[in-house]
Design an enzyme around this catalytic site. Sequence first.
Site, PDB file in Angstrom:
ATOM      1  N   GLY A 177       0.841  -1.208   0.000  1.00 29.64           N
ATOM      2  CA  GLY A 177       0.000   0.000   0.000  1.00 29.64           C
ATOM      3  C   GLY A 177       0.871   1.250   0.000  1.00 29.64           C
ATOM      4  O   GLY A 177       2.088   1.164   0.136  1.00 29.64           O
ATOM      5  N   SER A 178       0.243   2.436  -0.120  1.00 25.18           N
ATOM      6  CA  SER A 178       1.044   3.660  -0.249  1.00 25.18           C
ATOM      7  C   SER A 178       1.819   3.947   1.034  1.00 25.18           C
ATOM      8  O   SER A 178       3.003   4.280   0.991  1.00 25.18           O
ATOM      9  CB  SER A 178       0.152   4.841  -0.637  1.00 25.18           C
ATOM     10  OG  SER A 178      -0.769   5.114   0.396  1.00 25.18           O
ATOM     11  N   LYS A 208      -1.244 -10.907  -3.144  1.00 22.62           N
ATOM     12  CA  LYS A 208      -0.060 -10.503  -3.908  1.00 22.62           C
ATOM     13  C   LYS A 208       1.144 -11.389  -3.617  1.00 22.62           C
ATOM     14  O   LYS A 208       2.284 -11.040  -3.934  1.00 22.62           O
ATOM     15  CB  LYS A 208       0.282  -9.036  -3.626  1.00 22.62           C
ATOM     16  CG  LYS A 208      -0.790  -8.075  -4.162  1.00 22.62           C
ATOM     17  CD  LYS A 208      -0.300  -6.648  -4.218  1.00 22.62           C
ATOM     18  CE  LYS A 208      -1.372  -5.759  -4.852  1.00 22.62           C
ATOM     19  NZ  LYS A 208      -1.059  -4.341  -4.742  1.00 22.62           N
ATOM     20  N   ILE A 213       0.996   0.917  13.442  1.00 23.62           N
ATOM     21  CA  ILE A 213       1.077   2.364  13.211  1.00 23.62           C
ATOM     22  C   ILE A 213      -0.315   2.981  13.024  1.00 23.62           C
ATOM     23  O   ILE A 213      -0.566   4.111  13.423  1.00 23.62           O
ATOM     24  CB  ILE A 213       1.922   2.651  11.933  1.00 23.62           C
ATOM     25  CG1 ILE A 213       3.324   2.029  12.061  1.00 23.62           C
ATOM     26  CG2 ILE A 213       1.991   4.128  11.629  1.00 23.62           C
ATOM     27  CD1 ILE A 213       4.165   2.568  13.191  1.00 23.62           C
ATOM     28  N   GLU A 247       0.272  12.923  28.217  1.00 18.57           N
ATOM     29  CA  GLU A 247      -0.726  13.932  27.875  1.00 18.57           C
ATOM     30  C   GLU A 247      -1.997  13.668  28.666  1.00 18.57           C
ATOM     31  O   GLU A 247      -2.096  12.655  29.379  1.00 18.57           O
ATOM     32  CB  GLU A 247      -1.002  13.921  26.361  1.00 18.57           C
ATOM     33  CG  GLU A 247      -1.578  12.607  25.843  1.00 18.57           C
ATOM     34  CD  GLU A 247      -1.656  12.550  24.313  1.00 18.57           C
ATOM     35  OE1 GLU A 247      -0.777  13.133  23.651  1.00 18.57           O
ATOM     36  OE2 GLU A 247      -2.576  11.920  23.791  1.00 18.57           O
ATOM     37  N   HIS A 284      -6.172  12.996  19.678  1.00 22.97           N
ATOM     38  CA  HIS A 284      -6.025  11.577  20.013  1.00 22.97           C
ATOM     39  C   HIS A 284      -7.298  11.066  20.676  1.00 22.97           C
ATOM     40  O   HIS A 284      -7.887  11.751  21.507  1.00 22.97           O
ATOM     41  CB  HIS A 284      -4.861  11.363  20.997  1.00 22.97           C
ATOM     42  CG  HIS A 284      -3.515  11.551  20.382  1.00 22.97           C
ATOM     43  ND1 HIS A 284      -2.414  11.911  21.113  1.00 22.97           N
ATOM     44  CD2 HIS A 284      -3.093  11.411  19.110  1.00 22.97           C
ATOM     45  CE1 HIS A 284      -1.368  11.999  20.308  1.00 22.97           C
ATOM     46  NE2 HIS A 284      -1.753  11.701  19.086  1.00 22.97           N
TER      47      HIS A 284
END
Lengths: 386, 290
Positions: B18-19, B43, B96, B209, B247
């Site tokens: 993917g990109s 793939k 991620i 945070e 977030h």
Amino acid sequence: MNLHEYQGKFLFAQYNLPVSKGKVIFNASDAEDACNEIGGSKWVVKAQVHAGGRGKAGGVELIDSAELATKFAEKWLGKRLVTYQTDENGQLVNSILIEECTDISKELYLSAVIDRDSQKIVFIGSSEGGVNIEDVAKNSPEKIIYQGIDLDNLNNQEDAISIAKVLRLDDVQTKQFIPMIENLLRLFVEKDLCLLEINPLVINKNGDLHCLDAKINIDSNALYRQPDLQEMYDETQEDPQEAEAAKSDLSYVSLDGNIGCMVNGAGLAMGTMDTIKFFGGNPANFLDVGGTATQERVTKAFKIILKDPEVKVVLVNIFGGIVRCDLIAEGVVAAIKEVDIKIPVVVRLEGNNADLGANILSEANISIHSINDLEEAANKAVELAK
Amino acid sequence: MSILVNKETRLLVQGFTGSQGTLHSEQSIEYGTNIVGGVTPGKGGQTHLNRPVFNTVQDAIKEEEPNASIIFVPAKFCKDSILESAEAGIKLIVCITEGVPTIDMLEVKKRVDALGVRLIGPNCPGVITPGEAKLGIMPGNIHKPGSIGIISRSGTLTYEAVKQTTDLGFGQSSCVGIGGDPIPGSSFIDMLKLFEDDDQTKAIVMVGEIGGNAEESAAEFIQSNVTKPVISYIAGQTAPAGKRMGHAGAIIAGGKGTAEDKIKKLRESGVHIADNLVSIGSKVSEILKS
């Protein structure tokens, strides 16, 4: 994303939870028909807004004629209801829930949340209902139970029985309560909720459990698989700038100050607000322009920030990670030209190719203060905002 | 030494073609990370960035023996991707992707814990051991091998802490973004344990945070278990209550999770507080030189 009470009760009904017979209206002219359809001679009329404290603010009334329902609807529809939970402008009332009247013999409290500590869904129950649960937690913590739920074992009756004990339910009510907890859990998991609150959960004159209110918050990250809930989104309950930003996929929260902020990354955006405050200024907003900070997104972000008339200066703080600062600088320059900004803009670029970025900014022939050091940049913005 | 990743890491990329997967894999390879292949269902058999593509993690394990994986697939597929990797035997998974539903994470967290798998993220910049391996989207060039361990709930704030510690010459042993979600795969405490045991790490920077009480729990842990100096910065001191600050996990709810409470608790536990974003590096300097 929050739901209105009537939407929450619609979900409750789908999950076989006991709610009052009711009807929601959007026009005052429908009030009388709604009363007649519900039947009886006494009704509760409730202004629908995404905020608690409606009763004390006059947004909930007990009425004994259909005409009064019309009057209530005429009084509130299109107006803004101010409660202790809203800001001074209040929330727009665009619907009224009319319900049959419930005779209450006792008010209880029940909610479910995702507890970050135990990483479980936790039910919170209390024999004290209809009041602010935080006050009960503070003043009489022994009246509250926190019951974590094992997701592999949703039909665990023992959990329900433990809660029922703290709610001081009798045997008959406990028998009603066990499937109620089961249904609430199914609702919570299947509909991707973050919060579900029934305050009050009541015992009516017949001794039966009944959900008198419904507050539901849905995990925004899961809306892609909850199309029916997505349709329940009511933009009028959101801050208009925040709603517009959300449409462009920008995370924006408006604040009271006069220094507009455009930052990449949520943490750095908060950190930038704090830095402005630390050096004596006041941030006008939180805005995360995202990791890519393209010209298109920067332009949209400027437009949103500038809709706030209080903004005297904009501080752009970008830490170019993967994206090169020279590309970001080109985007910022183009955006400033396109939006035709009249107030000063302070830009701090750090990271990949920060020097090239700074050169582009200073050669752009527009009034930008390009400052590489965050402390200096924040101080400059504070000074310009005075 | 370092924590989690090093020269021995053999990385598998899920969502390789993917990109996002392509962009960040290129950067990681350039940094010197040993990417042994990737997975994109359908793939298998192709070659991408000069590395083999597999249909499943299982296939990849047979051929290339990866010992870590990084996930770039869209949020709606993350649960399956994490579980696929965990169940195939990968012991370190870095996710991620932002926007994974919380209910999915409740299930995932339980499962990876039961399997003894370490999950970092989701919604995080990843993990880097400067000069050895980069499993994430952070800019490699701001890092420098050194003595500071960095843990953070935010991406760009981590970069600030990294930049400041690099500029002052300290460098980093490893940096871990644990992510900004309500149910993260790993907590501050998990990472504090690793840094405490790591010889290379001389001091730990913990960037927190608003929202939840991960910082408060960490404070308690530090007080009785961490001997190395911990320097902390907490973002969101000016954040209003009840609003989600970008977030998913950054929200003050019911008066809980304020920066003020966190800072107070951390101070009481002996943690050194950088009272503002620009002074993280100088605070580290002050503590290490005293």
